[in-house]
Design a protein around this motif. Structure first.
Motif, PDB file in Angstrom:
ATOM      1  N   GLY A 152       0.699  -1.295   0.027  1.00 15.01           N
ATOM      2  CA  GLY A 152       0.075  -0.049   0.112  1.00 15.01           C
ATOM      3  C   GLY A 152       0.761   1.385   0.065  1.00 15.01           C
ATOM      4  N   VAL A 153       2.197   1.237   0.009  1.00 15.21           N
ATOM      5  CA  VAL A 153       2.971   2.425  -0.081  1.00 15.21           C
ATOM      6  C   VAL A 153       3.005   2.828  -1.354  1.00 15.21           C
ATOM      7  CG1 VAL A 153       5.318   3.597   0.582  1.00 15.21           C
ATOM      8  CG2 VAL A 153       4.132   1.621   2.289  1.00 15.21           C
ATOM      9  N   ASP A 154       2.722   3.912  -1.739  1.00 15.74           N
ATOM     10  CA  ASP A 154       2.774   4.479  -3.241  1.00 15.74           C
ATOM     11  C   ASP A 154       4.539   4.982  -3.527  1.00 15.74           C
ATOM     12  OD1 ASP A 154       2.928   5.886  -5.727  1.00 15.74           O
ATOM     13  OD2 ASP A 154       1.574   7.334  -4.936  1.00 15.74           O
ATOM     14  N   PRO A 155       5.108   4.337  -4.588  1.00 14.29           N
ATOM     15  CA  PRO A 155       6.492   4.475  -4.484  1.00 14.29           C
ATOM     16  C   PRO A 155       6.684   5.965  -4.876  1.00 14.29           C
ATOM     17  CG  PRO A 155       5.898   2.486  -5.717  1.00 14.29           C
ATOM     18  CD  PRO A 155       4.655   3.086  -5.268  1.00 14.29           C
ATOM     19  N   ALA A 156       5.650   6.784  -5.571  1.00 16.86           N
ATOM     20  CA  ALA A 156       5.900   8.050  -5.971  1.00 16.86           C
ATOM     21  C   ALA A 156       6.051   9.117  -4.908  1.00 16.86           C
ATOM     22  CB  ALA A 156       4.728   8.426  -6.893  1.00 16.86           C
ATOM     23  N   LYS A 157       5.374   8.582  -3.568  1.00 14.45           N
ATOM     24  CA  LYS A 157       5.438   9.444  -2.393  1.00 14.45           C
ATOM     25  C   LYS A 157       6.822   9.515  -1.649  1.00 14.45           C
ATOM     26  CE  LYS A 157       2.749   6.967   1.001  1.00 14.45           C
ATOM     27  NZ  LYS A 157       1.467   6.981   1.688  1.00 14.45           N
ATOM     28  N   VAL A 158       7.572   8.239  -1.886  1.00 14.61           N
ATOM     29  CA  VAL A 158       8.932   8.003  -1.267  1.00 14.61           C
ATOM     30  C   VAL A 158      10.029   8.573  -1.992  1.00 14.61           C
ATOM     31  CG1 VAL A 158      10.411   5.957  -0.392  1.00 14.61           C
ATOM     32  CG2 VAL A 158       7.668   5.789  -0.646  1.00 14.61           C
ATOM     33  N   THR A 159      10.791   9.504  -1.383  1.00 15.80           N
ATOM     34  CA  THR A 159      11.928  10.048  -1.575  1.00 15.80           C
ATOM     35  C   THR A 159      13.249   9.505  -0.960  1.00 15.80           C
ATOM     36  OG1 THR A 159      10.689  12.183  -2.256  1.00 15.80           O
ATOM     37  CG2 THR A 159      12.781  12.412  -1.779  1.00 15.80           C
ATOM     38  N   VAL A 160      14.250   9.286  -1.565  1.00 16.77           N
ATOM     39  CA  VAL A 160      15.526   8.901  -0.934  1.00 16.77           C
ATOM     40  C   VAL A 160      16.423  10.195  -0.711  1.00 16.77           C
ATOM     41  CG1 VAL A 160      17.621   7.805  -1.079  1.00 16.77           C
ATOM     42  CG2 VAL A 160      15.601   6.462  -2.109  1.00 16.77           C
ATOM     43  N   ILE A 161      16.715  10.668   0.596  1.00 20.43           N
ATOM     44  CA  ILE A 161      17.491  11.299   0.931  1.00 20.43           C
ATOM     45  C   ILE A 161      18.499  10.860   1.860  1.00 20.43           C
ATOM     46  CG2 ILE A 161      17.733  13.749   2.161  1.00 20.43           C
ATOM     47  CD1 ILE A 161      14.875  14.316   1.436  1.00 20.43           C
ATOM     48  N   HIS A 162      19.718  10.605   1.357  1.00 13.49           N
ATOM     49  CA  HIS A 162      20.640   9.938   2.091  1.00 13.49           C
ATOM     50  C   HIS A 162      21.200  10.624   3.149  1.00 13.49           C
ATOM     51  CE1 HIS A 162      21.513   7.434  -1.781  1.00 13.49           C
ATOM     52  NE2 HIS A 162      21.389   6.785  -0.834  1.00 13.49           N
ATOM     53  N   ARG A 163      21.490  10.398   4.301  1.00 12.31           N
ATOM     54  CA  ARG A 163      22.043  10.885   5.459  1.00 12.31           C
ATOM     55  C   ARG A 163      23.479  11.676   4.945  1.00 12.31           C
ATOM     56  NH1 ARG A 163      18.043  12.477   7.848  1.00 12.31           N
ATOM     57  NH2 ARG A 163      17.507  12.054   5.532  1.00 12.31           N
ATOM     58  N   GLY A 164      23.601  12.547   5.834  1.00  5.39           N
ATOM     59  CA  GLY A 164      25.076  13.295   5.359  1.00  5.39           C
ATOM     60  C   GLY A 164      26.036  13.498   6.597  1.00  5.39           C
ATOM     61  N   ILE A 165      27.243  13.471   6.469  1.00  4.61           N
ATOM     62  CA  ILE A 165      28.109  13.927   7.567  1.00  4.61           C
ATOM     63  C   ILE A 165      28.664  15.380   6.985  1.00  4.61           C
ATOM     64  CG2 ILE A 165      28.713  11.572   8.061  1.00  4.61           C
ATOM     65  CD1 ILE A 165      31.392  12.922   6.811  1.00  4.61           C
ATOM     66  N   ASP A 166      29.210  15.976   8.116  1.00  2.00           N
ATOM     67  CA  ASP A 166      29.875  17.394   7.964  1.00  2.00           C
ATOM     68  C   ASP A 166      31.408  17.024   7.674  1.00  2.00           C
ATOM     69  OD1 ASP A 166      30.974  19.607   8.104  1.00  2.00           O
ATOM     70  OD2 ASP A 166      30.115  20.292  10.115  1.00  2.00           O
ATOM     71  N   PRO A 167      31.751  17.339   6.534  1.00  2.00           N
ATOM     72  CA  PRO A 167      33.170  17.152   6.388  1.00  2.00           C
ATOM     73  C   PRO A 167      34.119  17.794   7.174  1.00  2.00           C
ATOM     74  CG  PRO A 167      31.896  17.551   4.158  1.00  2.00           C
ATOM     75  CD  PRO A 167      31.196  17.874   5.399  1.00  2.00           C
ATOM     76  N   ASN A 168      33.779  19.103   7.696  1.00  2.00           N
ATOM     77  CA  ASN A 168      34.328  19.885   8.644  1.00  2.00           C
ATOM     78  C   ASN A 168      34.642  19.266   9.849  1.00  2.00           C
ATOM     79  OD1 ASN A 168      34.753  22.233   6.906  1.00  2.00           O
ATOM     80  ND2 ASN A 168      32.738  22.728   7.178  1.00  2.00           N
ATOM     81  N   GLU A 169      33.638  18.157  10.214  1.00  2.00           N
ATOM     82  CA  GLU A 169      33.590  17.418  11.455  1.00  2.00           C
ATOM     83  C   GLU A 169      34.508  16.204  11.525  1.00  2.00           C
ATOM     84  OE1 GLU A 169      30.687  15.364  14.711  1.00  2.00           O
ATOM     85  OE2 GLU A 169      29.870  16.555  12.892  1.00  2.00           O
ATOM     86  N   PHE A 170      34.628  15.594  10.227  1.00  2.00           N
ATOM     87  CA  PHE A 170      35.517  14.551   9.787  1.00  2.00           C
ATOM     88  C   PHE A 170      36.473  14.850   8.735  1.00  2.00           C
ATOM     89  CE2 PHE A 170      31.822  12.882  11.833  1.00  2.00           C
ATOM     90  CZ  PHE A 170      32.375  12.251  12.798  1.00  2.00           C
TER      91      PHE A 170
END
Length: 372
Positions: A152-170
């Motif tokens: 029942g999950v509509d693929p059109a409403k699912v957005t992939v937003i990868h997590r991200g790190i702060d390059p200044n922190e690492f």
């Protein structure tokens, strides 16, 4: 137009969900929007408020039928606050918020957004994370898991937003201060003058600590000039005894130091020759430690399981190993120790991109533009 966003989660203690919540809250404030976070509180509240968000103390994460008694009160609170978006990141709060939200006037209620942060058990309780008007998945792996296992999950409403790190922190090429290294080797003298293998993560059955013991047993047949830093704690104080027993029975105590939970991960990644990721059962939905370590410049060898296959594939393909192939892990670790390592590629999983994509989604679902 200023957008008002309410993020809801169980508490603001340490963890990936909590960290992501603070990052988005900070990004909202920096962009001129209004940020509110609802949680039971915790050690990160002070930072959240210092960075410009408002915290509303409310325990909605307790897994009890009594928690549902909060639904009418939360509905009234939403009607009073009039946010543009309510964004939930955990299952129990999501149920409370959804039950309150669905009976509000559709023309006046906020937009309802969920984020799937983990590979939850496949049941009706977990299905709530797919009921958002828009659903954020933190990796392609998480999206596929959601669509494959929850009908029942509509693929059109699912957005992939990868997590991200702060390059200044690492930062790439980071080197710890001499005083820090002296303290580390004073606390853990068995690690001094050894090639160091870092193994970060909570000590739970699914993180692969027993496979780590097998890797060390095989590697020490070839060489003895290495030491393993196990970073993390056992939240229930159960599995750590099984791990330590396996180490002792294999006669490998001299190769391991248990550091517990640490706040100096940048330094530990940098001082290590290689970091391992051996999750083989419950898949990582993103695998932040892999990205953090590679950002510093230390190679990661890991099972190509879950989203770790995505992150390694994008930044350090040489680090990928078929899940469960202990011998391949040993070969790759030995090669890295000998200096036979491919270059680490540019990291696409950065916090700025994650925040930009999240705020773009917020403004898209509300029809808002640049704050005025």
């Amino acid at each position: 137009m200023v957008v008002k966003v309410v993020q809801v989660l169980p508490a603001l203690e340490l963890g990936g969900v909590e960290r992501g919540t603070l990052e988005v809250a900070r990004g909202l404030v920096a962009a001129g929007h209004e940020s509110v976070v609802v949680s039971a509180g915790g050690r990160l509240v002070e930072q959240l408020e210092r960075e410009g968000s408002r915290h509303v103390p409310w325990e909605l994460g307790k897994k009890s039928l009594l928690t549902f008694l909060q639904v009418p009160k939360f509905r009234r609170w939403l009607a009073q606050e009039q946010p543009d978006i309510v964004h939930v990141r955990s299952r129990m709060p999501a149920w409370v918020v959804w039950l309150a939200w669905r009976t509000m006037d559709p023309a006046r209620r906020p937009r309802f957004i969920t984020t799937l942060h983990g590979m939850h058990s496949i049941n009706r309780y977990s299905a709530i994370m797919g009921r958002g008007e828009r659903v954020i998945a933190v990796s392609e792996t998480a999206k596929r898991y959601l669509l494959d296992n929850f009908s029942g999950v509509d693929p059109a409403k699912v957005t992939v937003i990868h997590r991200g790190i702060d390059p200044n922190e690492f930062p790439p090429g980071y080197q710890p201060a001499d005083a820090w290294k002296e303290q580390l080797f004073s606390d853990y003298p068995a690690a001094k003058n050894k090639h160091l293998i870092c193994f970060p993560g909570r000590i739970t059955r699914w993180k692969g600590h027993l496979d780590l013991v097998k890797v060390v047993a095989e590697l020490c047949r070839q060489r003895q000039d290495f030491h393993v830093l196990v970073v993390g704690s056992d939240p229930k104080d159960k599995f750590i005894h099984e791990v330590k027993t396996a180490i002792s029975e294999a006669g490998l105590d001299a190769y391991f130091s248990f550091l517990g939970t640490r706040s100096d991960m940048k330094e530990l990644y940098a001082v290590a020759d290689v970091t391992l990721s051996l999750t083989s059962t419950t898949a990582e939905a993103f695998g932040r430690t892999v990205v953090e370590c590679l950002s510093v410049g230390t190679p990661v060898i890991g099972y190509a399981h879950g989203a770790v296959a995505e992150t390694l594939g994008a930044i350090y393909p040489q680090g990928k190993v078929e899940t469960g192939d202990v011998q391949a892990v040993v070969r790759k670790v030995a090669a890295v120790i000998e200096g036979e390592s491919a270059p680490i590629q540019d990291n696409p999983f950065v916090q700025h991109r994650m925040l930009t994509e999240t705020l773009n989604l917020y403004t898209d679902v509300t029809g808002a533009g640049t704050p005025s």
